[in-house]
Design a protein around this motif. Structure first.
Motif, PDB file in Angstrom:
ATOM      1  N   ILE A   7      15.804  11.455 -26.015  1.00 41.53           N
ATOM      2  CA  ILE A   7      16.469  11.422 -24.702  1.00 41.53           C
ATOM      3  C   ILE A   7      17.974  11.640 -24.812  1.00 41.53           C
ATOM      4  O   ILE A   7      18.630  11.969 -23.813  1.00 41.53           O
ATOM      5  CB  ILE A   7      16.205  10.097 -23.963  1.00 41.53           C
ATOM      6  CG1 ILE A   7      16.709   8.894 -24.763  1.00 41.53           C
ATOM      7  CG2 ILE A   7      14.741   9.955 -23.605  1.00 41.53           C
ATOM      8  CD1 ILE A   7      16.678   7.587 -24.000  1.00 41.53           C
ATOM      9  N   ARG A   8      18.530  11.488 -26.011  1.00 43.25           N
ATOM     10  CA  ARG A   8      19.971  11.661 -26.183  1.00 43.25           C
ATOM     11  C   ARG A   8      20.360  13.118 -26.374  1.00 43.25           C
ATOM     12  O   ARG A   8      21.551  13.453 -26.333  1.00 43.25           O
ATOM     13  CB  ARG A   8      20.444  10.841 -27.393  1.00 43.25           C
ATOM     14  CG  ARG A   8      20.256   9.346 -27.238  1.00 43.25           C
ATOM     15  CD  ARG A   8      20.480   8.615 -28.550  1.00 43.25           C
ATOM     16  NE  ARG A   8      19.426   8.919 -29.518  1.00 43.25           N
ATOM     17  CZ  ARG A   8      19.343   8.382 -30.733  1.00 43.25           C
ATOM     18  NH1 ARG A   8      20.273   7.516 -31.123  1.00 43.25           N
ATOM     19  NH2 ARG A   8      18.355   8.695 -31.551  1.00 43.25           N
ATOM     20  N   THR A  35       9.854   7.828 -20.089  1.00 40.35           N
ATOM     21  CA  THR A  35      10.537   7.881 -21.384  1.00 40.35           C
ATOM     22  C   THR A  35      10.021   6.734 -22.252  1.00 40.35           C
ATOM     23  O   THR A  35       9.696   5.671 -21.760  1.00 40.35           O
ATOM     24  CB  THR A  35      12.057   7.754 -21.225  1.00 40.35           C
ATOM     25  OG1 THR A  35      12.383   6.428 -20.773  1.00 40.35           O
ATOM     26  CG2 THR A  35      12.597   8.763 -20.222  1.00 40.35           C
ATOM     27  N   GLY A  36       9.944   6.978 -23.553  1.00 36.03           N
ATOM     28  CA  GLY A  36       9.397   5.958 -24.453  1.00 36.03           C
ATOM     29  C   GLY A  36       7.897   5.809 -24.303  1.00 36.03           C
ATOM     30  O   GLY A  36       7.339   4.735 -24.551  1.00 36.03           O
ATOM     31  N   GLY A  59       4.499   1.770 -23.416  1.00 41.86           N
ATOM     32  CA  GLY A  59       4.573   3.061 -22.747  1.00 41.86           C
ATOM     33  C   GLY A  59       3.214   3.706 -22.590  1.00 41.86           C
ATOM     34  O   GLY A  59       2.885   4.257 -21.526  1.00 41.86           O
ATOM     35  N   SER A  60       2.392   3.634 -23.633  1.00 39.19           N
ATOM     36  CA  SER A  60       1.055   4.227 -23.550  1.00 39.19           C
ATOM     37  C   SER A  60       0.173   3.463 -22.578  1.00 39.19           C
ATOM     38  O   SER A  60      -0.670   4.052 -21.886  1.00 39.19           O
ATOM     39  CB  SER A  60       0.403   4.268 -24.946  1.00 39.19           C
ATOM     40  OG  SER A  60       0.258   2.961 -25.488  1.00 39.19           O
ATOM     41  N   LEU A  61       0.367   2.148 -22.480  1.00 37.38           N
ATOM     42  CA  LEU A  61      -0.389   1.346 -21.531  1.00 37.38           C
ATOM     43  C   LEU A  61      -0.003   1.704 -20.092  1.00 37.38           C
ATOM     44  O   LEU A  61      -0.872   1.855 -19.221  1.00 37.38           O
ATOM     45  CB  LEU A  61      -0.147  -0.143 -21.784  1.00 37.38           C
ATOM     46  CG  LEU A  61      -0.809  -1.134 -20.817  1.00 37.38           C
ATOM     47  CD1 LEU A  61      -2.326  -0.981 -20.826  1.00 37.38           C
ATOM     48  CD2 LEU A  61      -0.416  -2.567 -21.175  1.00 37.38           C
ATOM     49  N   VAL A  62       1.291   1.847 -19.843  1.00 39.74           N
ATOM     50  CA  VAL A  62       1.756   2.239 -18.507  1.00 39.74           C
ATOM     51  C   VAL A  62       1.228   3.624 -18.162  1.00 39.74           C
ATOM     52  O   VAL A  62       0.765   3.863 -17.039  1.00 39.74           O
ATOM     53  CB  VAL A  62       3.301   2.208 -18.450  1.00 39.74           C
ATOM     54  CG1 VAL A  62       3.803   2.808 -17.138  1.00 39.74           C
ATOM     55  CG2 VAL A  62       3.813   0.788 -18.619  1.00 39.74           C
ATOM     56  N   VAL A  92       4.038  12.707 -17.104  1.00 40.02           N
ATOM     57  CA  VAL A  92       4.619  13.509 -18.174  1.00 40.02           C
ATOM     58  C   VAL A  92       5.466  12.578 -19.030  1.00 40.02           C
ATOM     59  O   VAL A  92       6.254  11.776 -18.507  1.00 40.02           O
ATOM     60  CB  VAL A  92       5.491  14.655 -17.617  1.00 40.02           C
ATOM     61  CG1 VAL A  92       6.151  15.423 -18.758  1.00 40.02           C
ATOM     62  CG2 VAL A  92       4.648  15.586 -16.752  1.00 40.02           C
ATOM     63  N   GLY A  93       5.314  12.666 -20.337  1.00 44.74           N
ATOM     64  CA  GLY A  93       6.032  11.772 -21.226  1.00 44.74           C
ATOM     65  C   GLY A  93       7.186  12.443 -21.945  1.00 44.74           C
ATOM     66  O   GLY A  93       7.193  13.670 -22.146  1.00 44.74           O
ATOM     67  N   ILE A  94       8.183  11.626 -22.306  1.00 42.87           N
ATOM     68  CA  ILE A  94       9.302  12.077 -23.132  1.00 42.87           C
ATOM     69  C   ILE A  94       9.496  11.041 -24.233  1.00 42.87           C
ATOM     70  O   ILE A  94       9.715   9.865 -23.951  1.00 42.87           O
ATOM     71  CB  ILE A  94      10.605  12.207 -22.318  1.00 42.87           C
ATOM     72  CG1 ILE A  94      10.427  13.179 -21.147  1.00 42.87           C
ATOM     73  CG2 ILE A  94      11.760  12.660 -23.216  1.00 42.87           C
ATOM     74  CD1 ILE A  94      11.641  13.242 -20.227  1.00 42.87           C
ATOM     75  N   ASP A  95       9.386  11.476 -25.478  1.00 39.90           N
ATOM     76  CA  ASP A  95       9.554  10.548 -26.604  1.00 39.90           C
ATOM     77  C   ASP A  95       9.720  11.364 -27.872  1.00 39.90           C
ATOM     78  O   ASP A  95       9.025  12.365 -28.065  1.00 39.90           O
ATOM     79  CB  ASP A  95       8.343   9.615 -26.735  1.00 39.90           C
ATOM     80  CG  ASP A  95       8.663   8.322 -27.475  1.00 39.90           C
ATOM     81  OD1 ASP A  95       9.267   8.396 -28.567  1.00 39.90           O
ATOM     82  OD2 ASP A  95       8.319   7.248 -26.967  1.00 39.90           O
TER      83      ASP A  95
END
Length: 315
Positions: A53-54, A11-12, A18-21, A32-35
């Motif tokens: 995410i909310r 998430t994020g 987040g992009s670095l991780v 898989v990303g969520i943002d």
């Protein structure tokens, strides 16, 4: 739980950290990303769900993707954000992510908190351990939602023992990230409080990504302080960042920042000045022992990286 070919939800993911991780992990795992923000910085082969995410639709992502591990980075830090937005994202959003993890069989949850939750204080011990009280919002109410999210993660740890929960509290992160420490050290003439030169701990953003990667290992649970470079005085940090600081007495600087904040001439609220006066350093012995984490970037390399990001911004 093997650390090979895991399906990891982040998430994020659209943020700089987040992009670095994501770039660090996707070489060995399915990410898989969520943002809700556009994912312009992540590798093209990573699937990103553009969902808040909310929202209820986020649950459908958890149901469909069947994550092995979730890394929760979607925490709002901006001091300019409204209190209700911080609460909604940091408390409401984090609560929903945790509920989805418990419901859909996620094996591990990694929550990135911050050592700022302890708070800089004149009565702090030299190095704070993970069981130190979270007093960061006592003087700085804007941290209340972050402290609340950290405590929520602690409650989740005890309520759902079937999910390996890891809470990471890194010190001041430096690099391409747009956080208060990096923004401060990018200033050509940052302010200092006359008569104060506190010892500080900073960490290279790549070392934070590495700590998250180490936390993927099966059996790792608990809270871990993540310290980076050898502690040094603020004056040394400013020297390595090639800044020319301006020194002002606390009452004058606090009044000036308060007025500039109201006029939107600065991104630093006056309460942040406590970080320039008091110590908030952490003991990372648990992270060394359990995660095997030691920083790969020293102080010289970390500040050189920060200067490079500054030059790229100016170009």
């Amino acid at each position: 739980m093997s650390t090979k070919s895991l399906k990891i939800g982040i998430t994020g993911i659209s943020g700089r950290l987040g992009s670095l991780v994501a770039a660090t992990l996707h070489r060995s795992h399915e990410v898989v990303g969520i943002d809700r923000r556009p994912a312009n910085r992540v590798p093209e082969d990573i699937l990103v769900h553009c969902i808040d995410i909310r929202r209820k639709r986020c649950e459908a992502v958890f149901r469909k993707e069947k994550f092995d591990i979730v890394i929760h980075l979607n925490v709002l830090h901006s001091p300019r954000a409204k209190s209700r937005d911080k609460y909604s994202t940091n408390i409401g959003g984090t609560s929903r992510v945790m509920a989805h993890c418990a419901k859909y069989g996620v094996k591990k949850l990694i929550f990135l908190s911050s050592a700022n939750v302890y708070g800089p204080r004149p009565d702090n011990t030299q190095f704070l351990t993970e069981d130190a009280p979270l007093l960061g919002s006592e003087q700085f109410s804007e941290l209340r939602a972050l402290v609340g999210a950290d405590m929520l993660a602690q409650s989740f740890f005890w309520k759902y023992p079937s999910v390996e929960t890891v809470i990471l509290r890194p010190v001041h992160i430096l690099g391409e990230v747009r956080n208060a420490p990096s923004n401060y050290l990018r200033l050509p003439q940052p302010w200092r409080v006359t008569g104060y030169d506190p010892m500080l701990q900073v960490i290279h953003e790549a070392d934070v990504a590495r700590a998250i990667e180490l936390a993927l290992k099966s059996g790792i649970t608990g809270i871990f302080n993540i310290a980076g470079c050898t502690p040094c005085p603020l004056s040394r940090l400013l020297e390595l960042a090639e800044c020319e600081p301006r020194s002002m007495p606390m009452p004058v600087l606090s009044l000036a920042l308060s007025r500039m904040w109201k006029m939107r001439l600065t991104t630093f609220p006056a309460q942040e000045l406590d970080h320039l006066r008091f110590v908030c350093m952490v003991d990372d012995s648990l992270a060394k022992a359990a995660l095997g984490f030691t920083p790969e970037h020293d102080l010289i390399e970390t500040l050189a990286h920060l200067r490079l990001t500054k030059l790229l911004d100016d170009a």
